[in-house]
Design a protein around this motif. Structure first.
Motif, short mmCIF file in Angstrom:
data_model
loop_
_atom_site.label_atom_id
_atom_site.label_comp_id
_atom_site.label_asym_id
_atom_site.label_seq_id
_atom_site.Cartn_x
_atom_site.Cartn_y
_atom_site.Cartn_z
N TYR A 1 2.50 4.14 6.66
CA TYR A 1 1.88 2.83 6.42
C TYR A 1 2.89 1.70 6.42
O TYR A 1 2.52 0.54 6.24
CB TYR A 1 1.10 2.85 5.11
N ASN A 2 4.16 2.03 6.61
CA ASN A 2 5.21 1.01 6.66
C ASN A 2 5.23 0.41 8.06
O ASN A 2 5.74 1.02 9.01
CB ASN A 2 6.56 1.62 6.31
N THR A 3 4.67 -0.78 8.20
CA THR A 3 4.57 -1.40 9.53
C THR A 3 5.82 -2.19 9.90
O THR A 3 5.84 -2.89 10.92
CB THR A 3 3.33 -2.31 9.61
N TYR A 4 6.87 -2.08 9.08
CA TYR A 4 8.17 -2.61 9.47
C TYR A 4 8.95 -1.55 10.23
O TYR A 4 9.71 -1.87 11.16
CB TYR A 4 8.97 -3.06 8.24
N THR A 5 8.77 -0.28 9.87
CA THR A 5 9.52 0.79 10.52
C THR A 5 8.69 1.55 11.54
O THR A 5 9.23 2.34 12.32
CB THR A 5 10.04 1.79 9.46
N PHE B 1 0.84 -1.20 0.00
CA PHE B 1 0.00 0.00 0.00
C PHE B 1 0.87 1.25 0.00
O PHE B 1 0.61 2.20 -0.76
CB PHE B 1 -0.93 0.00 1.22
N ALA B 2 1.90 1.27 0.85
CA ALA B 2 2.79 2.43 0.92
C ALA B 2 3.50 2.64 -0.42
O ALA B 2 3.64 3.78 -0.89
CB ALA B 2 3.81 2.23 2.03
N ALA B 3 3.91 1.56 -1.05
CA ALA B 3 4.62 1.66 -2.32
C ALA B 3 3.70 2.22 -3.41
O ALA B 3 4.12 3.07 -4.21
CB ALA B 3 5.16 0.30 -2.73
N TYR B 4 2.46 1.77 -3.42
CA TYR B 4 1.56 2.19 -4.48
C TYR B 4 1.19 3.67 -4.40
O TYR B 4 0.63 4.22 -5.35
CB TYR B 4 0.28 1.34 -4.46
N GLN B 5 1.52 4.32 -3.28
CA GLN B 5 1.28 5.76 -3.17
C GLN B 5 2.38 6.56 -3.87
O GLN B 5 2.24 7.76 -4.07
CB GLN B 5 1.20 6.19 -1.71
N LEU B 6 3.49 5.89 -4.23
CA LEU B 6 4.65 6.55 -4.83
C LEU B 6 4.57 6.50 -6.35
O LEU B 6 4.11 5.49 -6.91
CB LEU B 6 5.94 5.89 -4.35
N PRO B 7 5.03 7.55 -7.01
CA PRO B 7 4.94 7.59 -8.48
C PRO B 7 5.61 6.41 -9.17
O PRO B 7 5.11 5.90 -10.17
CB PRO B 7 5.65 8.92 -8.84
N ASN C 1 13.50 -6.24 0.48
CA ASN C 1 14.06 -5.38 1.53
C ASN C 1 13.96 -3.91 1.15
O ASN C 1 13.73 -3.06 2.02
CB ASN C 1 15.51 -5.76 1.82
N LYS C 2 14.14 -3.58 -0.12
CA LYS C 2 14.07 -2.17 -0.53
C LYS C 2 12.67 -1.59 -0.29
O LYS C 2 12.52 -0.40 0.00
CB LYS C 2 14.47 -2.01 -1.99
N HIS C 3 11.63 -2.45 -0.41
CA HIS C 3 10.27 -1.98 -0.16
C HIS C 3 10.07 -1.69 1.33
O HIS C 3 9.34 -0.77 1.69
CB HIS C 3 9.25 -3.03 -0.61
#
Length: 347
Positions: A275-279, A248-254, A266-268
């Protein structure tokens, strides 16, 4: 005698004229006047339509528009057009047609599910009722409405619970939105509110959690178990580490627009996003998708267990393997990663 004959002649002519008029009126009112082959057709009359626009729709459906016009004028329909969705059945006469399109607005079932943004939802609803997608989106995003009802831009999607609902076709944007608010409150009855309170969550938080659970698994039998994993992680202060939130977080980026991330790398996981629930610990700001009702109830009735990890099961696609320890999880993950490699799914 001569005057009598004249009077009889006048009377006879009058009867003939009356008979002709009666025949014409009977024909205009009671003779079948449809020319379509199907058993019925639907006529959609918009809120601002006048008789001219209604007539344009009917022109291809009726045999004789002149008799219809005459009766419509006589019954004052011309100046009293009603919006809605109406049925005209094969073989109907003008009187039946006018009665139908004047007072028999037929509701329809409006359905939606898995629309993962308000924009997509507005488009879906705009295909089913009179309100267009732009007016629907404007009503859904209205800041006063959101604030007054406990929502914001991030949580607004959670108000729309996927299901089928009965609406009149001529419902406007605010009417749709306000009806969905009523359905939301109907769903959040005392029983569900007490369950949410028992797990120390608001309805918005439950739906946010449910959206993650739903994106992890569509298997209803697994959803309570997946929810239990996330509650276990929250309980020990561990990040949720939910891959669907990364997508979801990635899809917000161009750079990720119009792409499909099949494998979270890992880059994702390094994407800078709330919305990044890893960080970030805890829940994201709002739902990442529109969860099914089953996923919401799965969160409210999550399974109590000791699992902290799960990964897709390569042997039973659509299901997951659960683990209590990191070493168990790593072994399960290796098997799934090997499967992805064999399938050529590298990103």
């Amino acid at each position: 005698m001569y005057i009598k004959r004249i009077l009889w002649a006048v009377a006879l002519i009058g009867l003939v004229i009356f008979a002709v008029i009666a025949y014409y009126i009977y024909g205009a009112m009671f003779s079948p006047n449809t020319k379509f082959e199907s058993e019925k057709v639907y006529v959609h009359i918009a809120t601002d339509d006048n008789y001219t626009l209604v007539r344009q729709q009917l022109d291809s459906l009726l045999e004789d528009m002149d008799t219809f016009d005459a009766l419509a004028r006589r019954k004052k329909y011309i100046s009293n057009v009603k919006p809605g969705r109406f049925i005209i059945e094969k073989g109907m006469n003008n009187n039946e047609i006018i009665n139908s399109i004047r007072s028999r607005n037929i509701p329809l079932q409006v359905s939606f599910n898995n629309q993962n943004s308000l924009e997509v939802l507005a488009g879906r609803i705009g295909e089913q009722i009179e309100a267009d997608s732009l007016s629907l989106l404007g009503a859904m995003n209205n800041s006063d409405f959101l604030k007054n009802n406990g929502f914001n831009k991030q949580t607004a999607l959670g108000m729309y619970l996927p299901n089928s609902y009965e609406f009149f076709w001529n419902t406007d944007a605010k009417g749709f939105r306000d009806r969905m608010l009523k359905e939301y409150h109907r769903f959040w009855n005392d029983s569900r509110l007490k369950k949410a309170e028992a797990i120390d969550m608001t309805p918005n938080e439950v739906i946010t959690m449910a959206s993650i659970v739903y994106e992890e698994t569509k298997q209803k039998s697994e959803q309570p178990r997946v929810a239990g994993v996330y509650f276990n992680r929250i309980r020990i202060g561990m990040p949720l580490q939910a891959d669907p939130t990364i997508r979801f977080a990635a899809y917000q980026l161009p750079e990720y627009k119009n792409t499909i991330i099949k494998r979270v790398l890992n880059k994702h996981k390094e994407i800078n996003s709330p919305y990044n629930t890893y960080t970030n610990r805890g829940l994201p700001p709002g739902p990442i998708a529109m969860p099914d009702l089953s996923a919401i109830d799965a969160v409210l009735n999550y399974e109590n267990h000791n699992y902290l990890y799960f990964v897709a099961d390569a042997e039973r696609l659509g299901f997951h393997k659960f683990a209590k320890t990191l070493s168990q999880h790593n072994a399960n993950a290796r098997r799934y990663h090997n499967y992805l490699n064999q399938q050529g799914i590298l990103r």
